[in-house]
Motif scaffolding. Structure first.
Motif, PDB file in Angstrom:
ATOM      1  N   GLY A 274       0.493  -3.367  -5.996  1.00 13.76           N
ATOM      2  CA  GLY A 274       0.193  -3.612  -4.569  1.00 13.76           C
ATOM      3  C   GLY A 274       0.036  -5.014  -4.672  1.00 13.76           C
ATOM      4  N   TYR A 275      -1.061  -5.668  -3.438  1.00 11.25           N
ATOM      5  CA  TYR A 275      -1.146  -6.955  -3.619  1.00 11.25           C
ATOM      6  C   TYR A 275      -1.412  -7.884  -4.961  1.00 11.25           C
ATOM      7  N   VAL A 276      -2.459  -7.411  -5.555  1.00 15.72           N
ATOM      8  CA  VAL A 276      -2.837  -8.068  -7.114  1.00 15.72           C
ATOM      9  C   VAL A 276      -1.651  -7.958  -7.872  1.00 15.72           C
TER      10      VAL A 276
ATOM     11  N   GLU B 297       3.967   1.149 -11.380  1.00 15.37           N
ATOM     12  CA  GLU B 297       3.838   1.333 -10.116  1.00 15.37           C
ATOM     13  C   GLU B 297       4.434   2.804  -9.701  1.00 15.37           C
ATOM     14  N   PRO B 298       3.801   3.620  -9.284  1.00 14.29           N
ATOM     15  CA  PRO B 298       4.572   4.760  -8.947  1.00 14.29           C
ATOM     16  C   PRO B 298       5.547   4.765  -7.760  1.00 14.29           C
ATOM     17  N   ARG B 299       5.504   3.674  -6.720  1.00  7.71           N
ATOM     18  CA  ARG B 299       6.423   3.597  -5.863  1.00  7.71           C
ATOM     19  C   ARG B 299       7.152   2.374  -6.079  1.00  7.71           C
TER      20      ARG B 299
ATOM     21  N   GLN C 178      -0.195  -3.705   3.743  1.00  7.52           N
ATOM     22  CA  GLN C 178      -1.218  -2.898   4.617  1.00  7.52           C
ATOM     23  C   GLN C 178      -1.678  -3.371   5.803  1.00  7.52           C
TER      24      GLN C 178
ATOM     25  N   VAL D 143      -0.471   5.272 -14.271  1.00  4.61           N
ATOM     26  CA  VAL D 143      -1.231   4.992 -15.520  1.00  4.61           C
ATOM     27  C   VAL D 143      -2.230   6.124 -15.435  1.00  4.61           C
TER      28      VAL D 143
ATOM     29  N   GLY E 248      -6.143  -1.061  -7.213  1.00  9.15           N
ATOM     30  CA  GLY E 248      -6.657  -1.023  -5.890  1.00  9.15           C
ATOM     31  C   GLY E 248      -7.770   0.233  -5.516  1.00  9.15           C
TER      32      GLY E 248
ATOM     33  N   TYR F 293     -11.757  -2.020  10.105  1.00  7.54           N
ATOM     34  CA  TYR F 293     -10.432  -2.311  10.477  1.00  7.54           C
ATOM     35  C   TYR F 293      -9.385  -1.442  10.350  1.00  7.54           C
TER      36      TYR F 293
ATOM     37  N   ASN G 172     -10.231   3.011  -7.827  1.00  8.15           N
ATOM     38  CA  ASN G 172      -9.142   3.966  -8.030  1.00  8.15           C
ATOM     39  C   ASN G 172      -9.790   4.797  -9.140  1.00  8.15           C
TER      40      ASN G 172
ATOM     41  N   ASP H  29      -9.170  -4.635  -4.954  1.00  7.25           N
ATOM     42  CA  ASP H  29     -10.258  -3.550  -4.514  1.00  7.25           C
ATOM     43  C   ASP H  29     -10.665  -2.910  -5.881  1.00  7.25           C
TER      44      ASP H  29
ATOM     45  N   SER I 121     -10.512  -7.060   0.224  1.00 11.83           N
ATOM     46  CA  SER I 121      -9.738  -7.563   1.306  1.00 11.83           C
ATOM     47  C   SER I 121      -8.334  -8.220   0.520  1.00 11.83           C
ATOM     48  N   ALA I 122      -7.158  -8.165   1.613  1.00 14.53           N
ATOM     49  CA  ALA I 122      -6.178  -8.961   0.993  1.00 14.53           C
ATOM     50  C   ALA I 122      -6.256 -10.619   0.903  1.00 14.53           C
ATOM     51  N   GLN I 123      -7.297 -10.813   1.324  1.00 16.16           N
ATOM     52  CA  GLN I 123      -7.420 -12.162   1.526  1.00 16.16           C
ATOM     53  C   GLN I 123      -7.858 -12.866  -0.148  1.00 16.16           C
TER      54      GLN I 123
HETATM   55  C1  LIG Z   1      -4.471  -0.190   7.394  1.00 10.55           C
HETATM   56  C2  LIG Z   1      -5.157  -1.298   6.501  1.00 10.55           C
HETATM   57  C3  LIG Z   1      -4.990  -2.439   7.216  1.00 10.55           C
HETATM   58  C4  LIG Z   1      -5.699  -3.823   6.629  1.00 10.55           C
HETATM   59  N1  LIG Z   1      -5.830  -4.895   6.934  1.00 10.55           N
HETATM   60  C5  LIG Z   1      -6.171  -5.873   6.176  1.00 10.55           C
HETATM   61  C6  LIG Z   1      -6.481  -7.398   6.830  1.00 10.55           C
HETATM   62  O1  LIG Z   1      -5.962  -7.401   8.066  1.00 10.55           O
HETATM   63  N2  LIG Z   1      -6.927  -8.394   6.236  1.00 10.55           N
HETATM   64  C7  LIG Z   1      -7.264  -8.132   4.742  1.00 10.55           C
HETATM   65  O2  LIG Z   1      -7.796  -9.170   4.066  1.00 10.55           O
HETATM   66  N3  LIG Z   1      -7.199  -6.758   4.201  1.00 10.55           N
HETATM   67  C8  LIG Z   1      -6.590  -5.881   4.961  1.00 10.55           C
HETATM   68  N4  LIG Z   1      -6.513  -4.405   4.285  1.00 10.55           N
HETATM   69  C9  LIG Z   1      -7.179  -4.458   2.879  1.00 10.55           C
HETATM   70  C10 LIG Z   1      -6.207  -4.918   1.922  1.00 10.55           C
HETATM   71  O3  LIG Z   1      -4.807  -4.349   2.055  1.00 10.55           O
HETATM   72  C11 LIG Z   1      -6.482  -4.539   0.464  1.00 10.55           C
HETATM   73  O4  LIG Z   1      -7.951  -5.040   0.314  1.00 10.55           O
HETATM   74  C12 LIG Z   1      -5.609  -5.060  -0.397  1.00 10.55           C
HETATM   75  O5  LIG Z   1      -4.470  -4.267  -0.404  1.00 10.55           O
HETATM   76  C13 LIG Z   1      -6.067  -4.765  -1.946  1.00 10.55           C
HETATM   77  O6  LIG Z   1      -5.135  -5.152  -2.989  1.00 10.55           O
HETATM   78  P1  LIG Z   1      -5.064  -4.331  -4.340  1.00 10.55           P
HETATM   79  O7  LIG Z   1      -3.936  -4.965  -5.127  1.00 10.55           O
HETATM   80  O8  LIG Z   1      -6.485  -4.536  -4.995  1.00 10.55           O
HETATM   81  O9  LIG Z   1      -4.885  -2.810  -4.073  1.00 10.55           O
HETATM   82  P2  LIG Z   1      -3.628  -2.399  -3.421  1.00 10.55           P
HETATM   83  O10 LIG Z   1      -2.675  -3.207  -2.506  1.00 10.55           O
HETATM   84  O11 LIG Z   1      -3.811  -0.884  -2.655  1.00 10.55           O
HETATM   85  O12 LIG Z   1      -2.570  -2.017  -4.515  1.00 10.55           O
HETATM   86  C14 LIG Z   1      -2.509  -0.866  -5.304  1.00 10.55           C
HETATM   87  C15 LIG Z   1      -1.640  -0.361  -5.993  1.00 10.55           C
HETATM   88  O13 LIG Z   1      -1.712   0.538  -7.342  1.00 10.55           O
HETATM   89  C16 LIG Z   1      -0.859   1.510  -7.181  1.00 10.55           C
HETATM   90  N5  LIG Z   1      -1.630   2.475  -7.749  1.00 10.55           N
HETATM   91  C17 LIG Z   1      -2.550   3.541  -7.557  1.00 10.55           C
HETATM   92  N6  LIG Z   1      -2.828   3.965  -8.610  1.00 10.55           N
HETATM   93  C18 LIG Z   1      -2.067   3.964  -9.504  1.00 10.55           C
HETATM   94  C19 LIG Z   1      -1.985   4.614 -10.761  1.00 10.55           C
HETATM   95  N7  LIG Z   1      -2.615   5.514 -11.184  1.00 10.55           N
HETATM   96  N8  LIG Z   1      -0.850   4.022 -11.581  1.00 10.55           N
HETATM   97  C20 LIG Z   1      -0.256   2.899 -11.222  1.00 10.55           C
HETATM   98  N9  LIG Z   1      -0.315   2.458 -10.051  1.00 10.55           N
HETATM   99  C21 LIG Z   1      -1.249   2.721  -9.110  1.00 10.55           C
HETATM  100  C22 LIG Z   1      -1.013   1.933  -5.761  1.00 10.55           C
HETATM  101  O14 LIG Z   1       0.455   2.747  -5.300  1.00 10.55           O
HETATM  102  C23 LIG Z   1      -0.727   0.661  -5.007  1.00 10.55           C
HETATM  103  O15 LIG Z   1       0.642   0.045  -5.001  1.00 10.55           O
HETATM  104  C24 LIG Z   1      -6.263  -3.519   5.043  1.00 10.55           C
HETATM  105  C25 LIG Z   1      -6.117  -2.325   4.487  1.00 10.55           C
HETATM  106  C26 LIG Z   1      -5.410  -1.276   5.349  1.00 10.55           C
HETATM  107  C27 LIG Z   1      -5.198   0.192   4.619  1.00 10.55           C
END
Ligand SMILES: Cc1cc2nc3c(=O)[nH]c(=O)nc-3n(C[C@H](O)[C@H](O)[C@H](O)COP(=O)(O)OP(=O)(O)OC[C@H]3O[C@@H](n4cnc5c(N)ncnc54)[C@H](O)[C@@H]3O)c2cc1C
Length: 454
Positions: A18-20, A43-45, A51, A85, A117, A177, A275, A311, A328-330
């Protein structure tokens, strides 16, 4: 399956794309010298989802394919494994992977980045697991678009008033949001679409937002939340504050204020949790919410060779002493870059640095040309906020290729009317052929073909 041989160069295992995961891998592939380390992303996808653009993809302002980033195209120097994983043993430095096809196996690593995430935080509410849908993935966003347009088709094609009312009632639970943006964009889409229906007017639509606390959109501050409340109420959206969903068995919604109504569409966006895969990670400390505990350097607290961000990580917020960085994505994007730089520094015997970022605020879209924002203390509403939402996220969406595609979608939308076709049957592609072959598909149940493939 046997454990693959560990390559000579250390393997950096990034869990989650995902983001990170994406930003960490991107940074690592650009900073690491040839042969210095192997970067493997699990990553499964096969794509990363941007997002914040999901509500616009759902409303049809953006093509769904343009809000995802194909991992293999952008991470050319990394190894991508499509798997989940399911467990990890950091002492043995192995991760157990469940690939999209085939049996589970163990993968050895030297350094791990935990970037899994969050997942929807659900409650044991009767009917929720069967009737509800989340709003975190592109699949859910596309489903909801099809579902809402399909409900308009159902309502237009029946004389049964109760059936029609149920189809035209849309219930969203959770006023953060994700929930507010999804509701606002989809209400905009539905209202716009009624122009093409002879028997449905905007007044026939009932959108209900259920929120347990006394405000919505806390991310943009109390007064902007208040403004959003007013804006949505003026659009006839029925907002229930200090109210909880009590049950929704068979689509019969019961709220804690005693209200009952029927709905075909129940969207659950009432918060997220770390998660759950982390509960099977041995050797990595987690906090009481199940997040992996990290230092401000993003290293897992007291554990060598393990890093975390986003997250699923509890990271001290140096800009707000005593607090942790919010989900947050930020933060996720910035933490990923710091984390990757710190891994490279560690590999080269250099100094690691702490992550520090003052949250600049939030922007939210409330439908076409409508929005709300609070950034660097500046509050904006209506068109300026919507414009800021678009420009901010355009600047953030990864890769020039995606940015150009997003701008093209927006530009086309200036000249052409919104697409209002429901392709709900896309999830049952075998029905037509099986019906032609004489298989009974009239019940709406999964065909044998589809059931076998799930
Ligand atoms: C609709 C929506 C709108 C948003 N709008 C904003 C915004 O405007 N501004 C903002 O700052 N934030 C926003 N966010 C929040 C932001 O998207 C998240 O905080 C951000 O995606 C966190 O990044 P991450 O890498 O921690 O998690 P994610 O981006 O969710 O990535 C996690 C990844 O891990 C993968 N995964 C899960 N389980 C497993 C596993 N067992 N094994 C391997 N991979 C796995 C998932 O498929 C995913 O790709 C929004 C969120 C949503 C849902």
């Amino acid at each position: 399956m046997s454990t693959p041989v560990t390559p000579k160069a250390p393997r950096i295992l990034v869990l989650g794309g995902g983001y990170v995961g994406l930003y960490t891998a991107l940074r690592l592939q650009s900073k690491l010298r040839a042969g210095e380390a192997t970067v493997t992303v699990v990553e499964p996808r096969s794509y990363m989802t941007y997002q914040p653009f999901l509500p616009e993809a759902s409303a049809g302002s953006l093509s769904p394919r343009h809000v995802v980033v194909p991992l293999r195209r952008v991470l050319k120097k990394c190894e991508i494994i499509n798997a989940r994983v399911v467990a990890l043993d950091h002492t043995a430095r192995t991760a157990r992977l469940d690939p999209i096809d085939g049996p589970e196996y163990d993968l050895a690593y030297d350094i791990v980045v935990v970037a899994l995430g969050s997942v929807a935080r659900t409650l044991p509410i009767p009917g929720l697991a069967d009737e509800g849908v989340g709003f975190k993935t592109i699949e859910e966003a596309i489903y909801l678009r099809n579902q809402i347009l399909n409900c308009l088709d159902v309502a237009e094609s029946t004389d049964d008033l109760a059936r029609r009312r149920r189809a035209l009632t849309f219930c969203f639970v959770g006023g953060g949001y994700a929930g507010v943006e999804a509701l606002a964009e989809l209400e905009d889409l539905a209202r716009d679409a009624t122009k093409y229906y002879k028997k449905i007017t905007p007044e026939d639509l009932r959108f209900v937002l259920v929120e347990a606390s006394d405000r919505i959109l806390p991310e943009v501050g109390p007064d902007m939340g208040e403004y959003t409340l007013l804006q949505l109420s003026e659009r006839n959206i029925d907002i229930r504050l200090k109210t909880r969903l009590e049950s929704c068995t068979n689509g019969v919604v019961t709220l804690s204020d005693g209200t009952t109504f029927e709905s075909d569409t129940i969207v659950w966006t009432a918060g997220v949790k770390a998660n759950p895969a982390l509960t099977n990670f041995a050797g990595l400390p987690t906090d009481e919410r199940g997040k992996v505990r990290c230092d401000a350097t993003l290293q897992v607290t007291g554990v060598e060779g393990a890093w975390g961000a986003g997250d699923n990580a509890a990271v001290p917020d140096l800009a707000n002493p005593g607090k942790e960085t919010g989900p947050s994505a930020q933060h996720a994007v910035r933490q990923a870059k710091r984390l990757a730089d710190n891994i490279v520094a560690t590999l080269r015997g250099g100094e690691v640095k702490e992550y520090r970022h003052k949250y600049v605020g939030s922007v939210a879209s409330l439908g076409l040309h409508k929005g709300v924002a609070q950034v660097y203390g500046i509050k904006l509403k209506g068109w300026p906020a919507w414009f800021m939402h678009r420009t901010y996220h355009l600047s953030r969406v990864p890769t020039l290729n995606r940015k150009l595609r997003v701008v093209t979608d927006w530009t086309l939308a200036l000249f052409f009317k919104r697409e209002i076709v429901s392709l709900g049957s896309i999830s049952m592609p075998f029905h037509e052929f099986e019906a032609a072959a004489g298989v009974n598909t009239s019940t709406g149940a999964l065909s044998t073909h589809e059931a076998a493939r799930r």
